[in-house]
Design an enzyme around this catalytic site. Structure first.
Site, PDB file in Angstrom:
ATOM      1  CG  ASP A  88      -0.980  -0.267   2.592  1.00  0.00           C
ATOM      2  OD1 ASP A  88       1.129  -1.102   2.878  1.00  0.00           O
ATOM      3  OD2 ASP A  88      -0.953   0.571   3.348  1.00  0.00           O
ATOM      4  CD  GLU A 153       3.597   1.238   7.549  1.00  0.00           C
ATOM      5  OE1 GLU A 153       4.353   1.206   8.439  1.00  0.00           O
ATOM      6  OE2 GLU A 153       3.091   1.949   5.812  1.00  0.00           O
TER       7      GLU A 153
HETATM    8  N1  BES Z   1       8.324   3.627   5.655  1.00  0.00           N
HETATM    9  C1  BES Z   1       8.536   3.581   6.864  1.00  0.00           C
HETATM   10  C2  BES Z   1       9.264   4.152   8.040  1.00  0.00           C
HETATM   11  C3  BES Z   1       9.326   5.498   8.022  1.00  0.00           C
HETATM   12  C4  BES Z   1      10.177   6.381   7.339  1.00  0.00           C
HETATM   13  C5  BES Z   1      11.065   4.262   7.691  1.00  0.00           C
HETATM   14  C6  BES Z   1      11.040   7.045   7.231  1.00  0.00           C
HETATM   15  C7  BES Z   1      11.938   5.486   7.469  1.00  0.00           C
HETATM   16  C8  BES Z   1      11.991   6.869   7.549  1.00  0.00           C
HETATM   17  C9  BES Z   1       6.045   3.954   6.804  1.00  0.00           C
HETATM   18  O1  BES Z   1       5.731   3.050   5.683  1.00  0.00           O
HETATM   19  C10 BES Z   1       5.359   5.266   7.188  1.00  0.00           C
HETATM   20  O2  BES Z   1       5.536   5.366   6.687  1.00  0.00           O
HETATM   21  N2  BES Z   1       4.785   4.440   8.816  1.00  0.00           N
HETATM   22  C11 BES Z   1       3.987   5.415   9.365  1.00  0.00           C
HETATM   23  C12 BES Z   1       3.226   4.406   9.935  1.00  0.00           C
HETATM   24  C13 BES Z   1       2.313   4.970  10.123  1.00  0.00           C
HETATM   25  C14 BES Z   1       0.786   5.441   9.223  1.00  0.00           C
HETATM   26  C15 BES Z   1       1.777   4.508  11.768  1.00  0.00           C
HETATM   27  C16 BES Z   1       4.953   6.558  10.046  1.00  0.00           C
HETATM   28  O3  BES Z   1       5.815   6.552  10.293  1.00  0.00           O
HETATM   29  O4  BES Z   1       3.553   7.507   9.778  1.00  0.00           O
HETATM   30 MN    MN Z   2       6.965   1.805   4.727  1.00  0.00          MN
HETATM   31 MN    MN Z   3       5.108   5.210   4.643  1.00  0.00          MN
END
Ligand code: BES
Ligand code: MN
Ligand code: MN
Length: 454
Positions: A88, A153
């Site tokens: 997603d 996710e």
């Molecule tokens: N892949 C990201 C997390 C991430 C962001 C890792 C930047 C490394 C660098 C993940 O898809 C993400 O965006 N997570 C969200 C989770 C939330 C929606 C619960 C986030 O961190 O905002």
């Molecule tokens: Mn991610």
């Molecule tokens: Mn993300």
């Protein structure tokens, strides 16, 4: 390894074309209008896993968007790796700021531009190509592999969480491999050993029972936007400390050793500020920028709405105002507990002139993993071999909600071997992914499987 590596190196162009097909599917998990695209993206992943040589590749329905599962379990006595990723993507707005359409993948220089290129379609796809290279050359994998790829996710992973809780045997493994994080910098082999958690709240303030003429009624009743702004200002002090009572109670302090390790990483406050277009950096007093974004909790207003927001002027005293507020958490803060503390404090500071309602939108636990785990060491070695440099270890300010569930329920070490870059505009316009890193990521995945099997 020679055959596997040779195969990967000679298929670079094919990989890019396949990734383009994947990126054309607008699998935005949060929008109802993209529901069918979610199934399309999941089906794409199933097909690619099966074509690669994985067995039992299938869609698993959930209450939300489908999961994808596949396995290959013909290496008795060898460890089992669970590979996790998400198909997603985030919404594309503001669409006007994209230089090329978000779902028409476009290559410029070393990068491929499209929503989901780095987060996480491109990174997840590396592992499918890595196992494929084994099957197409030596016909088998050096260890047992399971894939679990989800479509939620970006909206909190609640259905995968339920699936993991109910299917611990199916997902049993010795390590969880995840490529959904960033390199410390271009060409620097990196493992991430910490993720922040999150507690995401929505506060709605209601004043008068309808929008009012701001001349006739202004001065007579509380204005929900004014009230909400005052409340937000009471969440943090001028030193960047969060004022919610109890908020810091469970925070694990940074150790001297960890602070020293952070200081060893090349970092320029000046360049960081310049790249973001700000004159001065800002954050919690007493901590460096890396400490603040990796290992200290924060509170941010993500959006605020209410009243008249169109062009021009309308004299209105609005009935409602709303703010979306998230707190990034660090070990050992608990998003549920923090949500309760937040609500209690908001209710306490809310004046009687308005009604306040609070909603907990989603949460994720923070994590810090051990560096000397066998799988982590294997990944560090694989990355160093492929990138030709020593692997560095960093923490990350973002969150991946399911990682803690994997660690707790499957009792397996999560390995965060991402090859994105924090400058690749994830969640913003012009998201892109460096295609050299994509290729190096496929090689790193292949070397990791080989190394962890030893
Ligand atoms: N892949 C990201 C997390 C991430 C962001 C890792 C930047 C490394 C660098 C993940 O898809 C993400 O965006 N997570 C969200 C989770 C939330 C929606 C619960 C986030 O961190 O905002
Ligand atoms: Mn991610
Ligand atoms: Mn993300």
């Amino acid at each position: 390894m020679e055959n596997v590596v040779g195969y990967i190196n000679s298929h670079k162009a094919n990989y890019v074309e396949e990734l383009k097909d994947f990126l054309r599917i607008p699998s935005i998990s949060t929008l109802a209008e993209n529901k069918n695209d979610m199934l399309k993206a999941a089906s794409f992943v199933v097909k690619k896993l099966a074509d690669a040589g994985m067995e039992n590749a299938k869609i698993v329905e959930t209450k939300g968007h489908p999961l994808v599962y596949a396995d290959w379990l013909h290496a008795p006595g060898k460890p089992t790796v669970l590979i996790y990723g998400h198909y997603d993507v985030q919404p594309v707005d503001p669409i006007d700021l994209w230089d090329s359409p978000p779902f028409e993948p476009t290559i410029k220089g070393e990068n491929i531009y499209a929503r989901g290129a780095t987060d996480d379609k491109g990174q997840m796809y590396m592992h499918i190509k890595s196992v494929e290279a084994y099957f197409k050359t030596i016909g088998k994998l050096p260890l047992n592999v399971k894939f679990i790829i989800e479509g939620e996710e970006e909206i909190g992973s609640s259905n995968l969480e339920e699936f993991v809780n109910k299917n611990q045997d199916l997902l049993k493994c010795d390590a969880v491999m995840i490529s959904d994080t960033s390199l410390y910098g271009p060409g620097i082999p990196t493992l991430t050993y910490g993720l922040r958690g999150i507690c995401y709240m929505e506060v709605t303030v209601t004043g008068p029972n309808r929008d009012l003429h701001s001349g006739t009624f202004g001065g007579g009743v509380g204005n929900p936007i004014n009230v909400l702004a005052v409340m937000i200002s009471k969440l943090m002090d001028s030193n960047g400390k969060i004022k919610i009572p109890g908020f810091y109670d469970d925070v694990v302090r940074l150790t001297k050793k960890e602070r020293d390790n952070f200081k060893k990483l090349p970092f320029s406050e000046k360049q960081y500020a310049k790249a973001l277009g700000v004159k001065e950096l800002k954050g919690e007093k007493g901590y460096t920028t890396l400490e603040r974004v990796w290992a200290r909790p924060t509170l941010d207003c993500n959006g605020i709405t209410g009243g008249f927001t169109g062009d021009g002027a309308k004299t209105v005293l609005p009935s409602k105002a709303k703010a979306k507020i998230s707190m990034r958490l660090v070990p050992n803060q608990d998003p549920i507990k923090i949500g309760k503390l937040f609500s209690k404090y908001i209710n306490k500071i809310a004046p009687k002139s308005v009604k306040v309602s609070i909603k907990d939108l989603h949460g994720a636990y923070p994590i810090a993993t051990s560096l000397d785990d066998k799988a982590t060491q294997a990944a560090a070695k694989a990355l160093a071999t492929v990138f030709g440099k020593k692997t560095v270890f960093m923490r990350e300010g973002g969150s991946i909600p399911i990682v803690v569930t994997f660690a707790k329920k499957l009792k397996a070490a999560p390995v965060l071997m991402g090859v994105g870059l924090n400058t690749e505009n994830l969640h913003s316009p012009n998201e892109h992914f460096n295609l050299n890193h994509f290729q190096l990521g496929i090689l790193s995945s292949a070397y990791f499987l080989d190394e962890f099997a030893k």
